[in-house]
Motif scaffolding. Structure first.
Motif, PDB file in Angstrom:
ATOM      1  N   UNK A   1       0.830  -1.251   0.074  1.00 49.82           N
ATOM      2  CA  UNK A   1       0.149   0.034  -0.020  1.00 49.82           C
ATOM      3  C   UNK A   1       1.008   1.141  -0.141  1.00 49.82           C
ATOM      4  N   UNK A   2       2.191   1.204   0.483  1.00 50.37           N
ATOM      5  CA  UNK A   2       2.777   2.318   0.480  1.00 50.37           C
ATOM      6  C   UNK A   2       3.740   2.537  -0.761  1.00 50.37           C
ATOM      7  N   UNK A   3       3.502   1.677  -1.763  1.00 54.32           N
ATOM      8  CA  UNK A   3       4.395   1.672  -2.996  1.00 54.32           C
ATOM      9  C   UNK A   3       3.757   2.462  -3.899  1.00 54.32           C
ATOM     10  N   UNK A   4       4.198   3.622  -4.549  1.00 61.51           N
ATOM     11  CA  UNK A   4       4.074   4.479  -5.741  1.00 61.51           C
ATOM     12  C   UNK A   4       4.661   3.733  -6.658  1.00 61.51           C
ATOM     13  N   UNK A   5       3.761   3.335  -7.870  1.00 63.21           N
ATOM     14  CA  UNK A   5       4.457   2.522  -9.259  1.00 63.21           C
ATOM     15  C   UNK A   5       4.254   3.513 -10.202  1.00 63.21           C
ATOM     16  N   UNK A   6       3.488   4.501 -10.317  1.00 58.04           N
ATOM     17  CA  UNK A   6       3.394   5.169 -11.519  1.00 58.04           C
ATOM     18  C   UNK A   6       2.319   6.163 -11.756  1.00 58.04           C
ATOM     19  N   UNK A   7       2.182   6.913 -12.768  1.00 58.18           N
ATOM     20  CA  UNK A   7       0.785   7.879 -12.988  1.00 58.18           C
ATOM     21  C   UNK A   7      -0.148   7.201 -13.995  1.00 58.18           C
ATOM     22  N   UNK A   8       0.236   5.852 -14.577  1.00 58.92           N
ATOM     23  CA  UNK A   8      -0.734   5.411 -15.336  1.00 58.92           C
ATOM     24  C   UNK A   8      -2.053   4.888 -14.608  1.00 58.92           C
ATOM     25  N   UNK A   9      -3.109   4.888 -15.365  1.00 52.15           N
ATOM     26  CA  UNK A   9      -4.327   4.547 -14.772  1.00 52.15           C
ATOM     27  C   UNK A   9      -4.237   3.010 -14.057  1.00 52.15           C
ATOM     28  N   UNK A  10      -3.533   2.065 -14.743  1.00 50.70           N
ATOM     29  CA  UNK A  10      -3.173   0.726 -14.050  1.00 50.70           C
ATOM     30  C   UNK A  10      -2.431   0.696 -12.960  1.00 50.70           C
ATOM     31  N   UNK A  11      -1.428   1.853 -12.752  1.00 50.47           N
ATOM     32  CA  UNK A  11      -0.767   1.717 -11.621  1.00 50.47           C
ATOM     33  C   UNK A  11      -1.049   2.538 -10.430  1.00 50.47           C
ATOM     34  N   UNK A  12      -1.508   3.628 -10.865  1.00 51.93           N
ATOM     35  CA  UNK A  12      -1.559   4.733  -9.755  1.00 51.93           C
ATOM     36  C   UNK A  12      -2.890   4.426  -8.737  1.00 51.93           C
ATOM     37  N   UNK A  13      -2.745   4.932  -7.631  1.00 53.79           N
ATOM     38  CA  UNK A  13      -3.548   4.676  -6.518  1.00 53.79           C
ATOM     39  C   UNK A  13      -4.944   5.276  -6.521  1.00 53.79           C
ATOM     40  N   UNK A  14      -6.042   4.746  -6.050  1.00 49.83           N
ATOM     41  CA  UNK A  14      -6.155   3.645  -5.697  1.00 49.83           C
ATOM     42  C   UNK A  14      -6.109   2.477  -6.691  1.00 49.83           C
ATOM     43  N   UNK A  15      -5.440   1.379  -6.565  1.00 57.48           N
ATOM     44  CA  UNK A  15      -5.284   0.496  -7.728  1.00 57.48           C
ATOM     45  C   UNK A  15      -6.238  -0.768  -7.681  1.00 57.48           C
ATOM     46  N   UNK A  16      -6.479  -0.880  -8.753  1.00 60.61           N
ATOM     47  CA  UNK A  16      -7.816  -1.873  -8.868  1.00 60.61           C
ATOM     48  C   UNK A  16      -7.726  -3.075  -8.475  1.00 60.61           C
ATOM     49  N   UNK A  17      -8.499  -3.495  -7.398  1.00 56.55           N
ATOM     50  CA  UNK A  17      -8.407  -4.834  -6.563  1.00 56.55           C
ATOM     51  C   UNK A  17      -8.519  -5.848  -7.391  1.00 56.55           C
ATOM     52  N   UNK A  18      -9.279  -5.843  -8.450  1.00 54.59           N
ATOM     53  CA  UNK A  18      -9.245  -7.099  -9.199  1.00 54.59           C
ATOM     54  C   UNK A  18      -8.095  -7.645  -9.831  1.00 54.59           C
ATOM     55  N   UNK A  19      -7.098  -6.595 -10.195  1.00 58.17           N
ATOM     56  CA  UNK A  19      -5.647  -7.054 -10.604  1.00 58.17           C
ATOM     57  C   UNK A  19      -4.686  -6.829  -9.703  1.00 58.17           C
ATOM     58  N   UNK A  20      -4.909  -6.078  -8.565  1.00 57.66           N
ATOM     59  CA  UNK A  20      -3.907  -5.800  -7.741  1.00 57.66           C
ATOM     60  C   UNK A  20      -4.519  -6.375  -6.301  1.00 57.66           C
ATOM     61  N   UNK A  21      -3.325  -6.802  -5.595  1.00 56.50           N
ATOM     62  CA  UNK A  21      -3.323  -6.897  -4.009  1.00 56.50           C
ATOM     63  C   UNK A  21      -2.663  -5.952  -3.456  1.00 56.50           C
ATOM     64  N   UNK A  22      -2.928  -5.025  -2.721  1.00 65.07           N
ATOM     65  CA  UNK A  22      -2.097  -4.073  -1.975  1.00 65.07           C
ATOM     66  C   UNK A  22      -1.881  -4.413  -0.441  1.00 65.07           C
ATOM     67  N   UNK A  23      -0.831  -5.103  -0.388  1.00 66.17           N
ATOM     68  CA  UNK A  23      -0.514  -5.420   1.136  1.00 66.17           C
ATOM     69  C   UNK A  23      -0.230  -4.409   2.164  1.00 66.17           C
ATOM     70  N   UNK A  24      -0.799  -4.076   3.310  1.00 70.41           N
ATOM     71  CA  UNK A  24      -0.696  -3.064   3.929  1.00 70.41           C
ATOM     72  C   UNK A  24       0.400  -3.441   5.039  1.00 70.41           C
ATOM     73  N   UNK A  25       1.780  -3.017   4.937  1.00 69.23           N
ATOM     74  CA  UNK A  25       2.739  -3.405   5.581  1.00 69.23           C
ATOM     75  C   UNK A  25       2.836  -2.736   7.178  1.00 69.23           C
ATOM     76  N   UNK A  26       2.063  -1.695   7.543  1.00 73.14           N
ATOM     77  CA  UNK A  26       2.218  -0.876   8.542  1.00 73.14           C
ATOM     78  C   UNK A  26       2.269  -1.664   9.925  1.00 73.14           C
ATOM     79  N   UNK A  27       1.637  -2.589  10.164  1.00 69.35           N
ATOM     80  CA  UNK A  27       1.791  -3.590  11.482  1.00 69.35           C
ATOM     81  C   UNK A  27       3.254  -4.202  11.312  1.00 69.35           C
ATOM     82  N   UNK A  28       3.677  -4.566  10.241  1.00 71.09           N
ATOM     83  CA  UNK A  28       4.997  -5.149  10.269  1.00 71.09           C
ATOM     84  C   UNK A  28       6.018  -4.427  10.390  1.00 71.09           C
TER      85      UNK A  28
END
Length: 400
Positions: A127-154
């Motif tokens: 969730x903390x990773x910025x991957x780019x400005x394109x519609x397929x990479x920018x946040x919020x990312x499509x949950x069908x294509x992407x799993x964004x793991x939140x590492x905050x607790x880790x």
């Protein structure tokens, strides 16, 4: 100060101050409003050698090929550039490459290639990773294509057991993912480097399940963090068995010139080239861009700037660590975030630094001042910044 111009479409958040650029060189930005400013943002994080035109001038002077040509043509310095990248980063396996024009495009191509090679269409990132400005990479990312793991607790996990036993991963099917896309260092946020244990666990599980490893080095690459690539702070990725399948690079490759690149493990080259997969755009592997990159990397190597970035980052931390006005200094190399105490305003500090002759990044959301100085910035300049910075913090506290 507000700029009254209506001609520029500004699709970004900007401070109240106006900065009108005049001709500039080296690590200085000359402005109409504040005069000379030391640029501690490296342009937009990409001018690793500052604003000298040296690499561009040298590239144009030595370029014997057309500036732009068709992708059917090869030129001799292309292989030199790939070899220099491999040698500079001390990569333990062989890589081939293609060069493009933007970091977003480089990350996007890496994702496409991983999907093609695995036949899968889901990717894992943080969730903390910025991957780019394109519609397929920018946040919020499509949950069908992407799993964004939140590492905050880790980040501060006290557990000694393996991540394997963590409830967070009980429902994960790692065999569903084409790739794990890692931005090492959370460059656009709080400059967080996720824990070694977590990253190793995810990477090993992805590889074991037939997925691929993508490193987004658009900001963190080419020496920014004190390693040639930011992912090299995770020692496991420096071993041949966990070496990345794909490495995406951005405009720091050409000191801000619009060239980006993708390094691909050579073991994937035959399958990709023989498969019928096609990807090309009009500036793929252009001679001028690759020559600028070659000149940039040569200058970095000759001046030992990657090792110097690590030393200069530690110098900044040493001069700032004991200030009571600073909550935390984090980051690596010359990718530094200075998180201020809640009663200190990052934007006010940013504005006062302009008057002192320093241009920095800042975030009101995270209440931090960001330092992405050119790798060539002198130690004396960084120390002068620290002195001015600490003085401004003291003055702001008194004015509260």
């Amino acid at each position: 100060m507000k700029n009254n111009s209506t001609k520029r479409l500004r699709l970004f958040t900007r401070p109240n101050t106006t900065l009108t650029l005049s001709p500039s060189e080296q690590d200085m930005l000359v402005t109409e409003e504040y005069g000379d400013l030391v640029d501690l943002e490296s342009g937009c994080w990409a001018a690793v050698l500052g604003h000298s035109k040296y690499t561009l001038k040298e590239a144009i002077k030595d370029l014997k090929y057309p500036v732009h040509t068709h992708q059917f043509f090869d030129c001799s310095h292309f292989d030199q550039l790939v070899q220099l990248l491999t040698d500079s980063a001390k990569l333990p396996v062989s890589y081939c490459a293609t060069f493009l024009t933007s970091g977003t495009e480089a990350v996007s191509l890496c994702v496409m290639l991983s999907e093609f090679l695995t036949g899968r269409h889901k990717c894992l990132s943080l969730t903390i990773s910025y991957l780019g400005a394109a519609c397929g990479l920018r946040m919020p990312r499509d949950p069908v294509k992407w799993t964004d793991f939140n590492p905050t607790d880790c980040l501060y996990c006290p557990r000694e057991k393996s991540c394997e036993d963590c409830i967070k991963f009980q429902s994960f099917d790692f065999s569903a993912y084409a790739s794990f896309v890692l931005e090492p260092g959370n460059s656009g946020g709080l400059l967080l480097f996720p824990p070694q244990k977590l990253i190793r666990f995810i990477a090993v599980r992805i590889k074991t399940a037939g997925g691929m490893l993508i490193m987004n080095e658009v900001t963190t690459g080419i020496g920014r963090t004190g390693k040639f690539f930011g992912y090299q702070h995770y020692e496991e990725f420096c071993e041949a068995n966990l070496c990345p399948d794909f490495i995406a690079m951005g405009k720091n490759l050409g000191n801000g010139y619009p060239i980006s690149g993708v390094l691909v493990r050579s073991s994937h080259q035959p399958e990709l080239e023989d498969s019928g997969f096609r990807y090309v755009q009009s500036h793929s592997d252009d001679p001028l861009g690759t020559m600028v990159a070659l000149k940039t990397l040569t200058a970095i190597a000759e001046q030992n700037l990657v090792a110097e970035a690590e030393i200069k980052g530690e110098l900044l931390k040493m001069h700032l660590k004991d200030s009571p006005y600073i909550k935390e200094v984090r980051g690596k190399g010359l990718m530094i975030g200075i998180i201020l105490q809640p009663y200190i305003s990052a934007e006010i500090v940013y504005e006062k630094l302009l008057k002192e002759g320093f241009f920095t990044g800042f975030s009101e959301n995270y209440n931090l001042i960001r330092i992405y100085a050119p790798l060539s910035t002198s130690k004396d300049t960084l120390i002068k910044f620290c002195h001015a910075f600490i003085r401004i913090l003291k003055e702001q506290e008194k004015s509260e």
